[in-house]
Design a protein around this motif. Structure first.
Motif, short mmCIF file in Angstrom:
data_model
loop_
_atom_site.label_atom_id
_atom_site.label_comp_id
_atom_site.label_asym_id
_atom_site.label_seq_id
_atom_site.Cartn_x
_atom_site.Cartn_y
_atom_site.Cartn_z
N UNK A 256 0.83 -1.21 0.00
CA UNK A 256 0.00 0.00 0.00
C UNK A 256 0.87 1.25 0.00
N UNK A 257 1.92 1.25 0.81
CA UNK A 257 2.83 2.39 0.87
C UNK A 257 3.52 2.60 -0.48
N UNK A 258 3.97 1.52 -1.09
CA UNK A 258 4.62 1.61 -2.40
C UNK A 258 3.65 2.17 -3.44
N UNK A 259 2.43 1.65 -3.46
CA UNK A 259 1.44 2.14 -4.41
C UNK A 259 1.16 3.63 -4.19
N UNK A 260 1.06 4.04 -2.93
CA UNK A 260 0.79 5.45 -2.63
C UNK A 260 1.94 6.33 -3.08
N UNK A 261 3.17 5.91 -2.81
CA UNK A 261 4.34 6.71 -3.16
C UNK A 261 4.59 6.77 -4.66
N UNK B 152 -4.24 6.34 4.62
CA UNK B 152 -5.43 6.80 3.89
C UNK B 152 -5.53 8.32 3.91
N UNK B 153 -5.16 8.93 5.03
CA UNK B 153 -5.17 10.39 5.15
C UNK B 153 -4.19 11.02 4.17
N UNK B 154 -3.01 10.41 4.06
CA UNK B 154 -1.99 10.93 3.14
C UNK B 154 -2.49 10.86 1.70
N UNK B 155 -3.09 9.74 1.33
CA UNK B 155 -3.61 9.57 -0.02
C UNK B 155 -4.71 10.60 -0.30
N UNK B 156 -5.61 10.79 0.66
CA UNK B 156 -6.69 11.76 0.49
C UNK B 156 -6.13 13.17 0.31
N UNK C 84 -3.48 1.51 -3.74
CA UNK C 84 -3.12 1.73 -2.34
C UNK C 84 -4.36 1.68 -1.45
N UNK C 85 -5.41 2.35 -1.87
CA UNK C 85 -6.65 2.35 -1.08
C UNK C 85 -7.23 0.95 -0.95
N UNK C 86 -7.15 0.17 -2.03
CA UNK C 86 -7.64 -1.21 -1.98
C UNK C 86 -6.92 -2.00 -0.90
N UNK C 87 -5.58 -1.92 -0.91
CA UNK C 87 -4.80 -2.67 0.08
C UNK C 87 -5.08 -2.17 1.50
#
Length: 224
Positions: free
Chosen positions: A82-87, A115-119, A94-97
């Protein structure tokens, strides 16, 4: 011979943060060494992730997520994915994971922070703040959540006194974190306290001289 006996040297290097050495060790093991493939994928994937070779890491971590039998490791690897996908900008993956992790109850404060970082990256400010709030409610001393909450508030010029409090609490937990130092400096800049802003921003830049975000904050401070 048990897998851990064969892998002992590499595991030791990994735990001592010698990720290049550990990776070289794991990759050098012969194909006929009779080591469990998932066990090997777990350590190789983590090494690649630590070295920020994310595309290589994905290949191995996904093997653990799809074929692993140890729940804790599967969840850990799902979180790293998830972190890798987000970065790397793959926010939906990332949200799925992360949502899968929430369903499992794994490290919810860390998941909510992610999730907050992605948002926030998607300019969903209220959603980001709500996720950070949930993370802090679960773990009031979670440095990542505290720092994230303070930073987003500062970026939005909202309740800067509270933003400073959040960021300073995070820095108390992680006094050598360039991210926390940068956030404190950024809030001071927003408050117009330039001497304090330069103090913290310069400390962050010394620790991460090539970081574009820190450099941008210093540029704004110099032009203020």
């Amino acid at each position: 011979m048990a897998d851990n006996d064969i892998l002992k040297e590499g595991i030791s290097m990994y735990k001592n943060a010698d990720y290049n050495g550990a990776l070289a060790f794991f990759l050098s093991l012969p194909d006929d060494s009779e080591i469990n493939n998932i066990e090997m994928a777990y350590y190789i994937g983590l090494c690649y992730a630590k070295l920020e070779r994310y595309n290589d890491a994905l290949l191995y971590l996904e093997q653990v997520v799809t074929g692993g039998s140890e729940l804790e490791r599967v969840l850990q690897c799902r979180y790293v994915l998830a972190v890798i996908y987000a970065n790397s900008g793959r926010k939906k993956l990332a949200e799925f994971e992360l949502n899968k992790l929430l369903e499992s109850g794994y490290r919810p404060a860390s998941v909510y922070s992610s999730l907050a970082y992605i948002a926030w990256k998607q300019d969903e400010i209220e959603r980001s703040l709500d996720f950070y709030k949930k993370a802090i409610e679960l773990e009031p001393e979670n440095a990542t959540a505290l720092n994230g909450m303070g930073y987003v508030l500062a970026c939005e010029n909202r309740d800067l006194t509270k933003a400073l409090s959040f960021c300073k609490r995070a820095l108390d937990k992680r006094p050598n974190s360039p991210a926390c130092l940068d956030s404190v400096g950024w809030v001071y800049l927003k408050l117009g306290l330039m001497e304090d802003a330069f103090k913290y921003l310069n400390q962050a830049r010394i620790m991460l001289p090539d970081n574009e975000e820190i450099a941008e904050h210093l540029r704004i401070a110099q032009e203020s």
